[in-house]
Design a protein around this motif. Sequence first.
Motif, PDB file in Angstrom:
ATOM      1  N   PRO A   1       0.823  -1.214   0.000  1.00  0.00           N
ATOM      2  CA  PRO A   1       0.000   0.000   0.000  1.00  0.00           C
ATOM      3  C   PRO A   1       0.854   1.259   0.000  1.00  0.00           C
ATOM      4  N   PHE A  36       2.990   6.076   8.238  1.00  0.00           N
ATOM      5  CA  PHE A  36       3.172   6.675   9.553  1.00  0.00           C
ATOM      6  C   PHE A  36       2.151   7.769   9.822  1.00  0.00           C
ATOM      7  N   ASP A  37       1.286   7.518  10.814  1.00  0.00           N
ATOM      8  CA  ASP A  37       0.170   8.428  11.033  1.00  0.00           C
ATOM      9  C   ASP A  37       0.392   9.416  12.165  1.00  0.00           C
ATOM     10  N   PRO A  62       6.371  15.739   8.605  1.00  0.00           N
ATOM     11  CA  PRO A  62       5.377  15.296   7.620  1.00  0.00           C
ATOM     12  C   PRO A  62       4.073  14.886   8.307  1.00  0.00           C
ATOM     13  N   LEU A 103       0.454  12.574   7.594  1.00  0.00           N
ATOM     14  CA  LEU A 103      -0.165  11.573   6.742  1.00  0.00           C
ATOM     15  C   LEU A 103      -1.439  12.126   6.115  1.00  0.00           C
ATOM     16  N   GLN A 128       4.016  18.124   3.878  1.00  0.00           N
ATOM     17  CA  GLN A 128       4.967  18.730   4.804  1.00  0.00           C
ATOM     18  C   GLN A 128       5.128  20.218   4.540  1.00  0.00           C
ATOM     19  N   TYR A 174       0.614   3.137  11.120  1.00  0.00           N
ATOM     20  CA  TYR A 174      -0.843   3.188  11.228  1.00  0.00           C
ATOM     21  C   TYR A 174      -1.467   1.805  11.327  1.00  0.00           C
ATOM     22  N   PRO A 199      12.399  13.358   3.162  1.00  0.00           N
ATOM     23  CA  PRO A 199      12.575  12.473   4.314  1.00  0.00           C
ATOM     24  C   PRO A 199      13.229  11.179   3.874  1.00  0.00           C
ATOM     25  N   TRP A 234       6.422   0.406   1.293  1.00  0.00           N
ATOM     26  CA  TRP A 234       7.387  -0.611   1.704  1.00  0.00           C
ATOM     27  C   TRP A 234       8.043  -1.217   0.471  1.00  0.00           C
ATOM     28  N   PHE A 275      10.576   6.657   0.679  1.00  0.00           N
ATOM     29  CA  PHE A 275       9.812   7.858   0.384  1.00  0.00           C
ATOM     30  C   PHE A 275      10.092   8.276  -1.061  1.00  0.00           C
ATOM     31  N   GLY A 276       9.137   8.983  -1.629  1.00  0.00           N
ATOM     32  CA  GLY A 276       9.339   9.527  -2.956  1.00  0.00           C
ATOM     33  C   GLY A 276      10.285  10.707  -2.936  1.00  0.00           C
ATOM     34  N   TRP A 288      13.729   7.299   5.365  1.00  0.00           N
ATOM     35  CA  TRP A 288      13.448   6.314   6.395  1.00  0.00           C
ATOM     36  C   TRP A 288      14.761   5.707   6.875  1.00  0.00           C
ATOM     37  N   TYR A 307       2.127  11.979   2.119  1.00  0.00           N
ATOM     38  CA  TYR A 307       2.410  12.870   3.229  1.00  0.00           C
ATOM     39  C   TYR A 307       2.497  14.303   2.728  1.00  0.00           C
ATOM     40  N   LEU A 327       6.307  -2.450   7.268  1.00  0.00           N
ATOM     41  CA  LEU A 327       5.785  -1.171   7.725  1.00  0.00           C
ATOM     42  C   LEU A 327       4.817  -0.635   6.682  1.00  0.00           C
ATOM     43  N   TYR A 350       4.976  13.972  -0.398  1.00  0.00           N
ATOM     44  CA  TYR A 350       5.802  12.780  -0.604  1.00  0.00           C
ATOM     45  C   TYR A 350       4.932  11.528  -0.594  1.00  0.00           C
ATOM     46  N   SER A 365       1.235   5.389   0.838  1.00  0.00           N
ATOM     47  CA  SER A 365       0.803   6.513   1.669  1.00  0.00           C
ATOM     48  C   SER A 365       1.291   7.803   1.044  1.00  0.00           C
ATOM     49  N   TYR A 419      11.517   0.878   4.040  1.00  0.00           N
ATOM     50  CA  TYR A 419      10.475   1.801   3.608  1.00  0.00           C
ATOM     51  C   TYR A 419      11.115   2.897   2.758  1.00  0.00           C
ATOM     52  N   TYR A 449      -3.573   6.816   3.193  1.00  0.00           N
ATOM     53  CA  TYR A 449      -2.907   5.545   3.478  1.00  0.00           C
ATOM     54  C   TYR A 449      -3.684   4.416   2.812  1.00  0.00           C
ATOM     55  N   ASP A 450      -3.074   3.253   2.757  1.00  0.00           N
ATOM     56  CA  ASP A 450      -3.719   2.111   2.084  1.00  0.00           C
ATOM     57  C   ASP A 450      -4.215   2.513   0.696  1.00  0.00           C
ATOM     58  N   TRP A 463       3.670  11.651  14.192  1.00  0.00           N
ATOM     59  CA  TRP A 463       5.090  11.993  14.155  1.00  0.00           C
ATOM     60  C   TRP A 463       5.427  12.868  15.370  1.00  0.00           C
TER      61      TRP A 463
END
Lengths: 110, 123
Positions: A33, B110-111, A45, A47, A39, B100, B45, A92, A101-102, B47, A37, B107, A88, A35, A99, A50-51, B113
Amino acid sequence: QSVLTQPPSVSAAPGQKVTISCSGSRSNIGLNPVSWYQQFPGTAPKLLTYDNDKRPSGIPDRFSGSKSGTSATLGITGLQTGDEADYYCGAWETSVSLYVFGTGTKVTVL
Amino acid sequence: EVQLVESGGGLVQPGGSLKLSCAASGFNFTKYPMTWVRQAPGKAPEWVSGITASGASTFYTDSVKGRFTVSRDNSKNRVSLQMNSLRAEDTAIYYCAKDYRRAVTDLGGFDSWGQGTLVTVSS
């Protein structure tokens, strides 16, 4: 070393719609899935979705996420000046258990 | 209300060590994986590390493997990041974040921070 590629910037006038793409591969977006974010400078950041397409409570329905194959998209409708921020995607990476991030997209409201 | 409060950042010389801590409250800490994310100025960011709810599984980005160790104390609602052999490129704001979902093998995202703690590696 992000493996999720986003356009560096997108822009539109207030009230218009923008879409932000996030391109990955089978081992990340294809299997897991996504997500999104938001910022603002100097803050953590937050959320947004999600999913792939769900929104946490409190996130307006102007923000929407979707996924197809190895790509994901964030849409923002009714653009407001308060939406100017960096966005972003994240997912996973199954192949190496981490994990990612873009690369990030800056949204500008003209 | 979920609260995550990081501490332990500061200035350290290359090759030195720091231990970051994150105090969690407002949710059932024992049920959720936790993560550390860092962000260098002007960068996306990145991870860094994650740990499952039980602490049985840990994950690291390649650049910190063998140097950083993530751990958690579920009796104290605390997650930590021990950082050794620090390098200039480790300089960043380090955020603690809550997953989350309650997955045990990966993982999700992240909901919540923390506010972040600044780590500066410089001589």
